[in-house]
Design a protein around this motif. Structure first.
Motif, PDB file in Angstrom:
ATOM      1  N   ASN A 106       0.857  -1.188   0.000  1.00 41.73           N
ATOM      2  CA  ASN A 106       0.000   0.000   0.000  1.00 41.73           C
ATOM      3  C   ASN A 106       0.894   1.240   0.000  1.00 41.73           C
ATOM      4  OD1 ASN A 106      -1.815   2.073   0.439  1.00 41.73           O
ATOM      5  ND2 ASN A 106      -2.973   1.005   2.026  1.00 41.73           N
ATOM      6  N   HIS A 107       0.867   1.984  -1.111  1.00 39.79           N
ATOM      7  CA  HIS A 107       1.754   3.138  -1.262  1.00 39.79           C
ATOM      8  C   HIS A 107       0.995   4.465  -1.155  1.00 39.79           C
ATOM      9  CE1 HIS A 107       4.770   0.228  -2.318  1.00 39.79           C
ATOM     10  NE2 HIS A 107       4.064  -0.189  -3.350  1.00 39.79           N
ATOM     11  N   HIS A 108      -0.154   4.438  -0.493  1.00 38.56           N
ATOM     12  CA  HIS A 108      -0.930   5.653  -0.274  1.00 38.56           C
ATOM     13  C   HIS A 108      -0.028   6.694   0.413  1.00 38.56           C
ATOM     14  CE1 HIS A 108      -3.853   8.442   1.257  1.00 38.56           C
ATOM     15  NE2 HIS A 108      -4.896   7.685   0.938  1.00 38.56           N
ATOM     16  N   PRO A 109       0.139   7.883  -0.184  1.00 44.76           N
ATOM     17  CA  PRO A 109       1.057   8.870   0.410  1.00 44.76           C
ATOM     18  C   PRO A 109       0.651   9.310   1.812  1.00 44.76           C
ATOM     19  CG  PRO A 109      -0.206   9.834  -1.403  1.00 44.76           C
ATOM     20  CD  PRO A 109      -0.433   8.364  -1.463  1.00 44.76           C
ATOM     21  N   GLY A 110      -0.654   9.365   2.082  1.00 50.68           N
ATOM     22  CA  GLY A 110      -1.105   9.725   3.417  1.00 50.68           C
ATOM     23  C   GLY A 110      -0.737   8.672   4.436  1.00 50.68           C
ATOM     24  N   LEU A 111      -0.884   7.402   4.049  1.00 49.74           N
ATOM     25  CA  LEU A 111      -0.499   6.303   4.935  1.00 49.74           C
ATOM     26  C   LEU A 111       1.000   6.355   5.221  1.00 49.74           C
ATOM     27  CD1 LEU A 111      -0.836   3.532   6.363  1.00 49.74           C
ATOM     28  CD2 LEU A 111      -0.524   2.480   4.105  1.00 49.74           C
ATOM     29  N   ILE A 112       1.787   6.589   4.176  1.00 45.71           N
ATOM     30  CA  ILE A 112       3.244   6.631   4.344  1.00 45.71           C
ATOM     31  C   ILE A 112       3.640   7.750   5.300  1.00 45.71           C
ATOM     32  CG2 ILE A 112       5.418   7.086   3.135  1.00 45.71           C
ATOM     33  CD1 ILE A 112       4.104   5.672   0.675  1.00 45.71           C
ATOM     34  N   GLU A 113       2.992   8.909   5.172  1.00 42.48           N
ATOM     35  CA  GLU A 113       3.305  10.020   6.076  1.00 42.48           C
ATOM     36  C   GLU A 113       2.900   9.688   7.514  1.00 42.48           C
ATOM     37  OE1 GLU A 113       2.045  14.665   6.802  1.00 42.48           O
ATOM     38  OE2 GLU A 113       2.388  13.972   4.751  1.00 42.48           O
ATOM     39  N   LEU A 114       1.708   9.100   7.694  1.00 38.88           N
ATOM     40  CA  LEU A 114       1.264   8.740   9.033  1.00 38.88           C
ATOM     41  C   LEU A 114       2.189   7.704   9.652  1.00 38.88           C
ATOM     42  CD1 LEU A 114      -0.815   8.957  11.310  1.00 38.88           C
ATOM     43  CD2 LEU A 114      -2.205   7.251  10.119  1.00 38.88           C
ATOM     44  N   ALA A 115       2.587   6.694   8.874  1.00 35.92           N
ATOM     45  CA  ALA A 115       3.493   5.663   9.389  1.00 35.92           C
ATOM     46  C   ALA A 115       4.834   6.275   9.774  1.00 35.92           C
ATOM     47  CB  ALA A 115       3.689   4.576   8.334  1.00 35.92           C
ATOM     48  N   SER A 116       5.322   7.192   8.953  1.00 33.42           N
ATOM     49  CA  SER A 116       6.584   7.855   9.258  1.00 33.42           C
ATOM     50  C   SER A 116       6.484   8.675  10.538  1.00 33.42           C
ATOM     51  CB  SER A 116       6.990   8.746   8.089  1.00 33.42           C
ATOM     52  OG  SER A 116       8.172   9.452   8.362  1.00 33.42           O
ATOM     53  N   GLN A 117       5.346   9.315  10.723  1.00 38.95           N
ATOM     54  CA  GLN A 117       5.123  10.129  11.928  1.00 38.95           C
ATOM     55  C   GLN A 117       5.082   9.252  13.163  1.00 38.95           C
ATOM     56  OE1 GLN A 117       2.052  13.177  11.451  1.00 38.95           O
ATOM     57  NE2 GLN A 117       1.377  12.753  13.523  1.00 38.95           N
TER      58      GLN A 117
END
Length: 291
Positions: free
Chosen positions: A276-287
């Motif tokens: 799953n490469h959803h940019p919002g998911l990636i940002e949330l996971a990074s946070q």
């Protein structure tokens, strides 16, 4: 009927091949089949004919296909119209177990994400089993659950909090007891346990700990959340092992005890599909990865 089901049907109807459609949707083939079966059950119509060599549309499926494409296009336009101006990604669908929101650190990170991307978070409370199923079918982008969970190459997993486990007892059963308790002191008591799949979630951790202490907990009541377990304790139905953060719920007639057993802390996990490469998911996971 929901967006994920429509998207699955339209993609499969376009490709007429489960493998290619599943790859385009970043789903496993069983998860794609599950989405299609759910849609067919809701419509009470067979939309596809499946065989070992090919997939084809039924007459009902052929009539439904253009309507489904239109509905999908309207949904995507509507989502784009209501997305906050200047935001670069669409909704992030987040599942969570109710006790997760007792973590002030997690709440602060979700609050920060919402401030930066207003209206993007879609939060849905669900138990461990439901969240794992919804991850498989792409109805959720990520899940916030309590470990342990079975290892899977399909999921990325992060530990975002570790919380000590304590015992909650009805006031009547707590008479004469003093801290710290041993798990073996509870071996004759009925237990309130959460309905988690075998070996997973908070119940999996509790059963493993009781086994180490030399007994199998006696089920009195199964519930769907830690809050419900505490309510059952307050009624007087039995004992519960809970994350320490839940003490803030302040249930009357419930007494809390530290445990002297060396229990592994309850791990709060952030889980998402590896593809799953959803940019919002990636940002949330990074946070959350900095917790």
């Amino acid at each position: 009927m929901n967006f994920r089901q429509l998207e699955s049907f339209v993609t499969l109807a376009s490709e007429l091949h489960f493998g290619r459609a599943a790859a385009l949707l970043h789903l496993s083939q069983p998860a794609l089949s599950q989405q299609i079966r759910k849609l067919e059950r809701e419509l009470n119509k067979q939309l596809l004919v499946r065989s070992s060599r090919k997939v084809s549309l039924t007459s009902e499926g052929a009539r439904f296909y253009p309507l489904a494409r239109q509905a999908l296009a309207h949904y995507q336009k509507a989502e784009a119209l209501i997305a906050p101006e200047g935001d670069e990604f669409s909704a992030v669908h987040v599942g969570y177990v109710g006790s997760a929101l007792m973590s002030e650190t997690l709440l602060e990170q979700l609050r920060l994400f919402e401030q930066n991307h207003q209206g993007v978070l879609r939060l849905q409370e669900a138990n461990v089993q439901t969240q794992l199923s919804m991850l498989e079918t792409s109805e959720l982008d990520c899940a916030i659950i309590r470990g342990p969970i079975p290892l899977s190459s399909r999921f990325c997993k992060m530990v975002i909090a570790k919380q000590p486990l304590i015992c909650a007892l009805p006031q009547a059963l707590a008479q004469g007891l003093s801290e710290p308790l041993s798990l073996s002191d509870l071996s004759e008591l009925p237990f309130i346990l959460i309905e988690d799949p075998p070996g997973t979630g908070l119940t999996g951790a509790i059963i493993a700990a009781c086994d180490k202490a030399g007994f199998v907990p006696r089920y009195q009541q199964s519930v769907v959340s830690v809050n419900a377990a505490l309510a059952m304790v307050a009624i007087g139905l039995g004992a519960a092992i809970i994350p320490q953060c839940m003490v803030s719920q302040n249930f009357a007639k419930v007494c809390y005890f530290q445990l002297k057993d060396e229990l592994a802390p309850s791990e709060l996990l952030f889980l998402y599909r590896r593809n799953n490469h959803h940019p919002g998911l990636i940002e949330l996971a990074s946070q959350l990865d900095v917790l």
